[in-house]
Design a protein around this motif. Structure first.
Motif, PDB file in Angstrom:
ATOM      1  N   ALA A 221      42.889  40.423  10.323  1.00 53.26           N
ATOM      2  CA  ALA A 221      41.627  40.441   9.570  1.00 53.26           C
ATOM      3  C   ALA A 221      41.803  39.558   8.348  1.00 53.26           C
ATOM      4  CB  ALA A 221      41.277  41.866   9.143  1.00 53.26           C
ATOM      5  N   ASP A 222      40.958  38.560   8.228  1.00 54.02           N
ATOM      6  CA  ASP A 222      41.032  37.614   7.104  1.00 54.02           C
ATOM      7  C   ASP A 222      39.728  37.719   6.308  1.00 54.02           C
ATOM      8  OD1 ASP A 222      40.905  35.451   5.410  1.00 54.02           O
ATOM      9  OD2 ASP A 222      41.725  34.020   6.840  1.00 54.02           O
ATOM     10  N   PRO A 223      39.758  38.463   5.195  1.00 57.27           N
ATOM     11  CA  PRO A 223      38.520  38.645   4.428  1.00 57.27           C
ATOM     12  C   PRO A 223      37.971  37.332   3.877  1.00 57.27           C
ATOM     13  CG  PRO A 223      40.249  40.152   3.669  1.00 57.27           C
ATOM     14  CD  PRO A 223      40.902  39.177   4.599  1.00 57.27           C
ATOM     15  N   ALA A 224      38.836  36.403   3.485  1.00 55.74           N
ATOM     16  CA  ALA A 224      38.363  35.160   2.874  1.00 55.74           C
ATOM     17  C   ALA A 224      37.562  34.325   3.870  1.00 55.74           C
ATOM     18  CB  ALA A 224      39.546  34.362   2.336  1.00 55.74           C
ATOM     19  N   GLN A 225      38.035  34.276   5.103  1.00 53.99           N
ATOM     20  CA  GLN A 225      37.336  33.489   6.124  1.00 53.99           C
ATOM     21  C   GLN A 225      36.367  34.343   6.943  1.00 53.99           C
ATOM     22  OE1 GLN A 225      37.645  30.185   6.233  1.00 53.99           O
ATOM     23  NE2 GLN A 225      39.024  30.424   4.489  1.00 53.99           N
ATOM     24  N   ALA A 226      36.442  35.643   6.775  1.00 56.46           N
ATOM     25  CA  ALA A 226      35.641  36.585   7.579  1.00 56.46           C
ATOM     26  C   ALA A 226      35.917  36.386   9.066  1.00 56.46           C
ATOM     27  CB  ALA A 226      34.156  36.454   7.261  1.00 56.46           C
ATOM     28  N   VAL A 227      37.194  36.371   9.393  1.00 59.62           N
ATOM     29  CA  VAL A 227      37.610  36.216  10.791  1.00 59.62           C
ATOM     30  C   VAL A 227      38.517  37.374  11.186  1.00 59.62           C
ATOM     31  CG1 VAL A 227      38.954  34.789  12.390  1.00 59.62           C
ATOM     32  CG2 VAL A 227      37.406  33.698  10.758  1.00 59.62           C
ATOM     33  N   LEU A 228      38.277  37.903  12.374  1.00 61.78           N
ATOM     34  CA  LEU A 228      39.105  38.968  12.942  1.00 61.78           C
ATOM     35  C   LEU A 228      39.734  38.458  14.228  1.00 61.78           C
ATOM     36  CD1 LEU A 228      36.564  41.897  12.523  1.00 61.78           C
ATOM     37  CD2 LEU A 228      38.443  41.309  11.006  1.00 61.78           C
ATOM     38  N   GLU A 229      40.778  39.153  14.667  1.00 57.55           N
ATOM     39  CA  GLU A 229      41.493  38.692  15.860  1.00 57.55           C
ATOM     40  C   GLU A 229      41.800  39.869  16.780  1.00 57.55           C
ATOM     41  OE1 GLU A 229      44.644  35.762  14.923  1.00 57.55           O
ATOM     42  OE2 GLU A 229      45.874  37.041  16.198  1.00 57.55           O
ATOM     43  N   VAL A 230      41.590  39.615  18.053  1.00 51.70           N
ATOM     44  CA  VAL A 230      41.866  40.597  19.113  1.00 51.70           C
ATOM     45  C   VAL A 230      42.609  39.873  20.219  1.00 51.70           C
ATOM     46  CG1 VAL A 230      40.706  41.956  20.936  1.00 51.70           C
ATOM     47  CG2 VAL A 230      39.853  42.047  18.583  1.00 51.70           C
ATOM     48  N   HIS A 231      43.531  40.548  20.882  1.00 48.82           N
ATOM     49  CA  HIS A 231      44.265  39.939  21.993  1.00 48.82           C
ATOM     50  C   HIS A 231      43.844  40.574  23.313  1.00 48.82           C
ATOM     51  CE1 HIS A 231      47.778  38.984  18.999  1.00 48.82           C
ATOM     52  NE2 HIS A 231      46.683  38.287  18.768  1.00 48.82           N
ATOM     53  N   THR A 232      43.815  39.765  24.363  1.00 48.69           N
ATOM     54  CA  THR A 232      43.425  40.296  25.664  1.00 48.69           C
ATOM     55  C   THR A 232      44.028  39.445  26.774  1.00 48.69           C
ATOM     56  OG1 THR A 232      41.538  41.128  26.939  1.00 48.69           O
ATOM     57  CG2 THR A 232      41.252  38.999  25.845  1.00 48.69           C
ATOM     58  N   ASP A 233      43.801  39.900  28.019  1.00 46.87           N
ATOM     59  CA  ASP A 233      44.246  39.138  29.188  1.00 46.87           C
ATOM     60  C   ASP A 233      43.188  38.067  29.498  1.00 46.87           C
ATOM     61  OD1 ASP A 233      46.293  39.789  31.825  1.00 46.87           O
ATOM     62  OD2 ASP A 233      44.517  38.537  32.200  1.00 46.87           O
ATOM     63  N   THR A 234      43.652  36.882  29.849  1.00 48.86           N
ATOM     64  CA  THR A 234      42.710  35.783  30.125  1.00 48.86           C
ATOM     65  C   THR A 234      41.753  36.117  31.266  1.00 48.86           C
ATOM     66  OG1 THR A 234      44.458  34.821  31.494  1.00 48.86           O
ATOM     67  CG2 THR A 234      44.150  33.882  29.305  1.00 48.86           C
ATOM     68  N   ARG A 235      42.155  37.079  32.137  1.00 56.62           N
ATOM     69  CA  ARG A 235      41.319  37.386  33.297  1.00 56.62           C
ATOM     70  C   ARG A 235      40.434  38.606  33.090  1.00 56.62           C
ATOM     71  NH1 ARG A 235      46.412  38.074  36.788  1.00 56.62           N
ATOM     72  NH2 ARG A 235      46.850  39.112  34.812  1.00 56.62           N
ATOM     73  N   SER A 236      40.415  39.153  31.873  1.00 59.93           N
ATOM     74  CA  SER A 236      39.588  40.346  31.639  1.00 59.93           C
ATOM     75  C   SER A 236      38.107  39.970  31.679  1.00 59.93           C
ATOM     76  CB  SER A 236      39.952  40.984  30.293  1.00 59.93           C
ATOM     77  OG  SER A 236      39.644  40.111  29.240  1.00 59.93           O
ATOM     78  N   ALA A 237      37.296  40.981  31.965  1.00 57.21           N
ATOM     79  CA  ALA A 237      35.844  40.745  32.049  1.00 57.21           C
ATOM     80  C   ALA A 237      35.303  40.245  30.719  1.00 57.21           C
ATOM     81  CB  ALA A 237      35.143  42.036  32.471  1.00 57.21           C
ATOM     82  N   LYS A 238      35.894  40.707  29.630  1.00 59.88           N
ATOM     83  CA  LYS A 238      35.370  40.294  28.322  1.00 59.88           C
ATOM     84  C   LYS A 238      35.577  38.799  28.077  1.00 59.88           C
ATOM     85  CE  LYS A 238      38.316  43.332  26.425  1.00 59.88           C
ATOM     86  NZ  LYS A 238      39.196  43.407  27.604  1.00 59.88           N
ATOM     87  N   VAL A 239      36.653  38.239  28.650  1.00 59.35           N
ATOM     88  CA  VAL A 239      36.862  36.795  28.504  1.00 59.35           C
ATOM     89  C   VAL A 239      35.798  36.029  29.286  1.00 59.35           C
ATOM     90  CG1 VAL A 239      38.407  34.882  29.112  1.00 59.35           C
ATOM     91  CG2 VAL A 239      39.297  36.886  27.903  1.00 59.35           C
ATOM     92  N   ALA A 240      35.517  36.467  30.503  1.00 54.02           N
ATOM     93  CA  ALA A 240      34.452  35.815  31.281  1.00 54.02           C
ATOM     94  C   ALA A 240      33.121  35.926  30.545  1.00 54.02           C
ATOM     95  CB  ALA A 240      34.357  36.457  32.666  1.00 54.02           C
TER      96      ALA A 240
END
Ligand SMILES: Cc1cc2nc3c(=O)[nH]c(=O)nc-3n(C[C@H](O)[C@H](O)[C@H](O)COP(=O)(O)O)c2cc1C
Length: 204
Positions: A72-91
């Protein structure tokens, strides 16, 4: 007073708890939200460790799942999550790179809702992130049975894993924040990146 958004009225909820100082101002609400998000990154037991990520499938269905908040980067307002490249959320994000994140911190009585655009990092672009994933956690990515594949036996989950090609970083640029503090009274505030995060009180 111009630009002033503090509200000095002290109120108490049904349990007699005073409204915390941070909930009295728009800036305080936003700072508290980022404090909550940052806590989720470094504290495995924090409620904000496990937000719900919502996306829209390529055929238009809303889909939501629990994820781990990785950065979580408050200055840039960017968050990060990791997942599998083949997950439905990536599609889903490849088809429509928009996502929502939802958090509920019962101790702070604070709901955080975020509207984000998503950038996917995979392969070489994700290599620096992959290097920082602990070895034990790498097994989650790139197993020889892709997430969501029908299997005959729940024990037949496939092997392998630990494959960098299966690893995707979701970089979530926050565009809108909607914060709700449950108290007496409830306090809701909205913020937009396009307005330099100037907040606006909203009816709860
Ligand atoms: C506590 C918890 C944490 C999870 N963290 C993640 C995560 O960080 N990344 C992820 O891809 N899936 C995570 N999952 C699994 C997802 O909720 C989801 O079941 C899985 O990613 C399959 O999603 P899909 O429908 O996009 O393929 C987590 C599940 C739970 C219960």
């Amino acid at each position: 007073m111009a630009g002033r958004n503090d509200q000095s009225a002290q109120a108490h909820d049904a349990q007699g708890r005073a409204t915390p100082d941070w909930a009295l101002s728009l800036d305080g609400m936003r700072a508290q939200a980022w404090s909550c998000l940052s806590r989720g990154v470094r504290d495995r037991r924090a409620p904000s460790r496990h937000p719900t990520l919502a996306t829209v499938s390529p055929d238009g269905w809303p889909q939501a799942c629990t994820v781990v908040l990785r950065a979580a980067d408050p200055a840039q307002a960017v968050l990060e999550v990791h997942t599998d490249t083949r997950s439905a959320k990536v599609a889903a994000l490849r088809a429509a790179p928009r996502a929502a994140l939802h958090f509920w911190d019962a101790r702070r009585h604070l709901q955080i809702r975020l509207a984000c655009t998503a950038t996917l990092l995979t392969g070489d672009a994700a290599a620096a992130h992959w290097d920082r994933v602990p070895p034990a956690a790498r097994a989650t990515y790139g197993a020889d049975t892709a997430p969501g594949t029908p299997i005959d036996d729940p024990m037949a989950q496939g092997h392998g894993g630990g494959q960098a090609w299966g690893f995707a970083v979701l970089c979530l640029q926050v565009h809108m924040m909607d914060l709700l503090h449950l108290g007496a009274p409830h306090r809701r505030a909205g913020y937009r990146r396009a307005q330099a995060w100037a907040g606006q009180w909203l009816a709860p």
